[in-house]
Design a protein around this motif. Structure first.
Motif, short mmCIF file in Angstrom:
data_model
loop_
_atom_site.label_atom_id
_atom_site.label_comp_id
_atom_site.label_asym_id
_atom_site.label_seq_id
_atom_site.Cartn_x
_atom_site.Cartn_y
_atom_site.Cartn_z
N CYS A 17 -48.49 0.43 -28.58
CA CYS A 17 -47.26 0.07 -28.95
C CYS A 17 -46.13 0.85 -29.54
O CYS A 17 -44.96 0.59 -29.77
N ALA A 18 -46.39 2.17 -29.59
CA ALA A 18 -45.58 3.26 -29.78
C ALA A 18 -44.40 3.21 -28.88
O ALA A 18 -44.60 3.47 -27.51
N ASN A 19 -43.09 2.94 -29.46
CA ASN A 19 -42.11 3.04 -28.44
C ASN A 19 -40.60 3.27 -29.46
O ASN A 19 -40.05 2.39 -29.84
N PRO A 20 -40.61 4.76 -29.56
CA PRO A 20 -39.49 5.04 -30.37
C PRO A 20 -38.10 4.72 -29.59
O PRO A 20 -38.17 4.59 -28.74
N ASN A 21 -37.37 4.41 -30.59
CA ASN A 21 -35.70 4.07 -29.86
C ASN A 21 -35.33 5.27 -29.39
O ASN A 21 -35.67 6.31 -29.61
N MET A 22 -34.16 5.07 -28.51
CA MET A 22 -33.44 6.33 -27.87
C MET A 22 -33.02 7.45 -28.84
O MET A 22 -32.98 8.68 -28.57
N GLY A 23 -32.50 7.07 -30.17
CA GLY A 23 -32.07 7.90 -31.10
C GLY A 23 -33.26 8.97 -31.58
O GLY A 23 -32.84 9.95 -31.36
N PHE A 24 -34.39 8.40 -31.73
CA PHE A 24 -35.52 9.40 -32.17
C PHE A 24 -35.93 9.92 -31.08
O PHE A 24 -36.42 11.00 -31.07
N GLN A 25 -36.08 9.68 -29.72
CA GLN A 25 -36.32 10.33 -28.67
C GLN A 25 -35.65 11.32 -28.37
O GLN A 25 -35.84 12.23 -28.30
N LYS A 26 -34.03 11.22 -28.79
CA LYS A 26 -33.24 12.48 -28.66
C LYS A 26 -33.35 13.41 -29.57
O LYS A 26 -33.47 14.74 -29.47
N GLN A 27 -33.82 12.99 -30.79
CA GLN A 27 -34.42 14.00 -31.95
C GLN A 27 -35.62 14.70 -31.46
O GLN A 27 -35.55 16.12 -31.65
N LEU A 28 -36.56 14.17 -30.91
CA LEU A 28 -37.56 14.91 -30.31
C LEU A 28 -37.22 16.06 -29.17
O LEU A 28 -37.56 17.03 -29.09
N GLN A 29 -36.34 15.42 -28.33
CA GLN A 29 -35.59 16.41 -27.35
C GLN A 29 -35.12 17.78 -27.94
O GLN A 29 -35.36 18.70 -27.68
N GLU A 30 -34.17 17.46 -29.19
CA GLU A 30 -33.65 18.38 -29.60
C GLU A 30 -34.30 19.43 -30.42
O GLU A 30 -34.46 20.40 -30.48
N PHE A 31 -35.40 18.89 -31.13
CA PHE A 31 -36.43 19.64 -31.96
C PHE A 31 -37.24 20.40 -30.84
O PHE A 31 -37.51 21.55 -31.05
N GLU A 32 -37.60 19.84 -29.69
CA GLU A 32 -38.39 20.85 -28.72
C GLU A 32 -37.45 21.87 -28.17
O GLU A 32 -37.60 23.19 -28.17
N LYS A 33 -36.20 21.58 -27.88
CA LYS A 33 -35.18 22.59 -27.56
C LYS A 33 -34.82 23.72 -28.42
O LYS A 33 -34.71 24.92 -28.12
N HIS A 34 -34.61 23.30 -29.61
CA HIS A 34 -34.33 24.27 -30.77
C HIS A 34 -35.09 24.85 -31.79
O HIS A 34 -35.04 25.92 -32.26
N ASP A 35 -36.04 23.89 -32.24
CA ASP A 35 -36.80 24.29 -33.49
C ASP A 35 -38.30 24.36 -33.17
O ASP A 35 -38.86 24.97 -34.04
N VAL A 36 -38.94 23.83 -32.22
CA VAL A 36 -40.56 23.78 -32.22
C VAL A 36 -41.19 25.35 -32.22
O VAL A 36 -42.05 25.47 -32.96
N ASP A 37 -40.21 25.99 -31.51
CA ASP A 37 -40.99 27.41 -31.21
C ASP A 37 -40.96 28.07 -32.75
O ASP A 37 -41.82 28.75 -32.95
N HIS A 38 -39.86 28.03 -33.50
CA HIS A 38 -39.78 28.53 -34.93
C HIS A 38 -40.97 27.87 -35.61
O HIS A 38 -41.50 28.74 -36.36
N PHE A 39 -41.07 26.56 -35.85
CA PHE A 39 -42.19 26.11 -36.70
C PHE A 39 -43.62 26.36 -36.25
O PHE A 39 -44.33 26.49 -36.72
#
Length: 103
Positions: A21-43
């Protein structure tokens, strides 16, 4: 995403393998994309420095879940997202008398 090397789309698929049933809205999916692009390597680097290597089998277990999810998706073609199946046979019926107003 931080503990494994999976991108946001694969990470979401892994979650859906466990929770269909996991189906995050588009805003959260965009946040995941941004996290992957900019922050995930740092974390990821911070976690390794702070706690060392992960001794658990998270990535291997996630790969198994991802494989199962992709296999299931190939066997059930159709539009993405939630699907309504009208299958209520496993839900017990309750009579009106079963409800109370007490809290």
């Amino acid at each position: 995403m931080t503990i494994t090397d999976f991108g946001w789309e694969d990470a979401l698929s892994i979650v859906r393998a466990s929770r269909s049933c996991a189906n995050p809205n588009m805003g959260f999916q965009k946040q995941l994309q941004e996290f992957e692009k900019h922050d995930v390597d740092h974390f990821r680097q911070w976690l390794k420095e702070e706690y060392g290597e992960n001794s658990l089998q998270d990535e291997q277990e996630a790969k198994i879940l991802l494989g199962k999810y992709k296999e299931q998706a190939m066997m059930q073609p159709g539009p993405g997202g939630r699907q309504w199946n009208n299958n209520f046979s496993s839900l017990p019926s309750l009579s009106y008398n079963s409800y109370t107003t007490e809290t």
